[in-house]
Design an enzyme around this catalytic site. Structure first.
Site, mmCIF file in Angstrom:
data_model
loop_
_atom_site.group_PDB
_atom_site.id
_atom_site.type_symbol
_atom_site.label_atom_id
_atom_site.label_comp_id
_atom_site.label_asym_id
_atom_site.label_seq_id
_atom_site.Cartn_x
_atom_site.Cartn_y
_atom_site.Cartn_z
ATOM 1 N N LYS A 1 0.853 -1.182 0.000
ATOM 2 C CA LYS A 1 0.000 0.000 0.000
ATOM 3 C C LYS A 1 0.890 1.233 0.000
ATOM 4 C CE LYS A 1 -3.688 2.359 2.443
ATOM 5 N NZ LYS A 1 -4.705 2.292 3.495
ATOM 6 N N LYS B 1 -2.129 -1.593 -3.815
ATOM 7 C CA LYS B 1 -3.002 -0.425 -3.775
ATOM 8 C C LYS B 1 -2.194 0.856 -3.783
ATOM 9 C CE LYS B 1 -6.170 1.713 -0.583
ATOM 10 N NZ LYS B 1 -6.635 1.711 0.773
HETATM 11 C C1 PBG Z 1 -7.374 3.138 5.286
HETATM 12 C C2 PBG Z 1 -7.797 3.112 3.868
HETATM 13 C C3 PBG Z 1 -7.636 4.139 2.918
HETATM 14 C C4 PBG Z 1 -8.230 3.665 1.732
HETATM 15 C C5 PBG Z 1 -8.737 2.411 2.000
HETATM 16 N N1 PBG Z 1 -8.439 2.069 3.321
HETATM 17 C C6 PBG Z 1 -7.093 5.495 3.048
HETATM 18 C C7 PBG Z 1 -5.709 5.773 3.395
HETATM 19 O O1 PBG Z 1 -4.852 4.913 3.582
HETATM 20 O O2 PBG Z 1 -5.438 6.971 3.494
HETATM 21 C C8 PBG Z 1 -8.296 4.422 0.450
HETATM 22 C C9 PBG Z 1 -9.275 3.912 -0.534
HETATM 23 C C10 PBG Z 1 -9.548 4.845 -1.650
HETATM 24 O O3 PBG Z 1 -8.880 5.882 -1.822
HETATM 25 O O4 PBG Z 1 -10.478 4.544 -2.414
HETATM 26 N N2 PBG Z 1 -8.448 2.809 6.159
#
Ligand code: PBG
Length: 313
Positions: free
Chosen positions: A181, A233
């Site tokens: 991520k 991601k």
């Molecule tokens: C964290 C989380 C995020 C997203 C999914 N889970 C945000 C982050 O890490 O700032 C982002 C998903 C998206 O942008 O569609 N709970």
């Protein structure tokens, strides 16, 4: 002939719909930066889940938007916190027809907006956060989540949650590890969607967008710790990482087409600058082609309809 020799087909069962549920909402609330996406109320949630099931999707991923936040993210572990209540409601509506999944992270519940708890110096405290994640996992599993989406990027989170689940008898609850991520600008609209209070950034725990090897390494560590599914991601800007992980993984590999990826295509389409349907299909097919077995996408229901109508090749 072209259809016959196509290498990448889309199936509704390989799509997962993210769903936001807002505490205290009496009707669905539109999200300005994600046209077409809403924060659901507890009343509108069952219909959204059964629509997703009717569309043949593989799953829904729930996110909670609480009314009150604090330093520890107490709402996350409160059985009556919005995400846990929503999970019970969604599980009932799903009735075994679609997999109910939950975001396991503290950022929606903390007043500082970070994915973990902070130490006295204001830094994210990795190991103290693992304790919170263990508690969260048990409450989410007890609420009926079948697949926990560990999105906080704490070191050791998969092992910690697996151990907590097994110790409490939740041996059948699976773990989706957001392994690679990245600290991405493409989460911008999501932070509107969950009304994030984050100041600063997440660079002390999310990956550097320049690092490809490290993405693979993170996935390998999560596999070692017992992840049932690993994820990359965002998706579109990280297809090389996705391809690397897909080549190395012996469990399913998923990708999350995030809010900013959604917003960009919607915005261009709204201006008439791009063919919306073709762009959506191409973006998801590209993610599948790179190696994703399934894709989280805000277009999941609409895309499933196009697939059903034979319009998604
Ligand atoms: C964290 C989380 C995020 C997203 C999914 N889970 C945000 C982050 O890490 O700032 C982002 C998903 C998206 O942008 O569609 N709970």
């Amino acid at each position: 002939m072209r259809r016959l020799v196509s290498e990448t087909r889309l199936h509704a069962a390989d799509l997962v719909l993210p769903i936001f549920v807002r505490e205290g909402a009496s009707s669905p609330v539109p999200i300005a930066s994600m046209p077409g996406v809403v924060q659901h109320s507890l009343e509108s949630l069952p219909q959204a889940v059964s629509d997703a099931a009717d569309a043949g999707l593989g799953g829904v991923m729930l996110f909670g938007v609480p009314e009150v936040r604090d330093a520890r993210g107490s709402g996350a572990t409160d059985p009556n916190g919005i995400l846990n209540v929503a999970t019970r409601v969604a599980a009932e509506a799903a009735a075994g027809r679609i997999v109910v999944q939950t975001d396991l992270c503290l950022d929606e519940f903390t007043d500082h907006g970070h994915c973990g708890v902070l130490d006295p110096l204001g830094r994210v405290d990795n190991d103290a956060t693992l304790e919170r994640y263990r508690e969260m996992a048990l409450v989410q599993a007890a609420s009926g989540s079948e697949l926990l989406g560990l999105s906080g990027m704490m070191d050791g989170q998969v092992a910690a949650v697996r151990e907590a689940l097994d110790e409490s008898g939740f041996t059948g609850t699976a773990i989706l590890a957001y392994s690679a991520k990245y600290a991405s600008a493409f989460y911008g609209p999501f932070r509107d969607a969950v009304e994030s209070t984050l100041e600063g950034d997440r660079r002390s725990y999310q990956l550097d967008p320049g690092n490809r090897r490290e993405g693979l390494r993170e996935a390998l560590i999560d596999l070692e710790e017992g992840a049932d599914i690993v994820m990359v991601k965002p998706a579109g800007s990280y297809l090389d990482v996705l391809s690397d992980v897909a080549a190395a993984s012996d469990v399913p590999v998923w990708a999350y087409q995030v809010s900013g990826e959604y917003a960009m295509i919607e915005a261009a389409a709204a201006h008439g600058w791009i063919d919306r349907r073709r762009a959506v299909i191409e973006s998801v097919r590209g993610i599948r082609r790179a190696g994703a077995d399934a894709v989280l996408t805000y277009w999941a229901v609409e895309l499933a309809e196009w697939i059903r109508n034979g319009d998604a090749a």
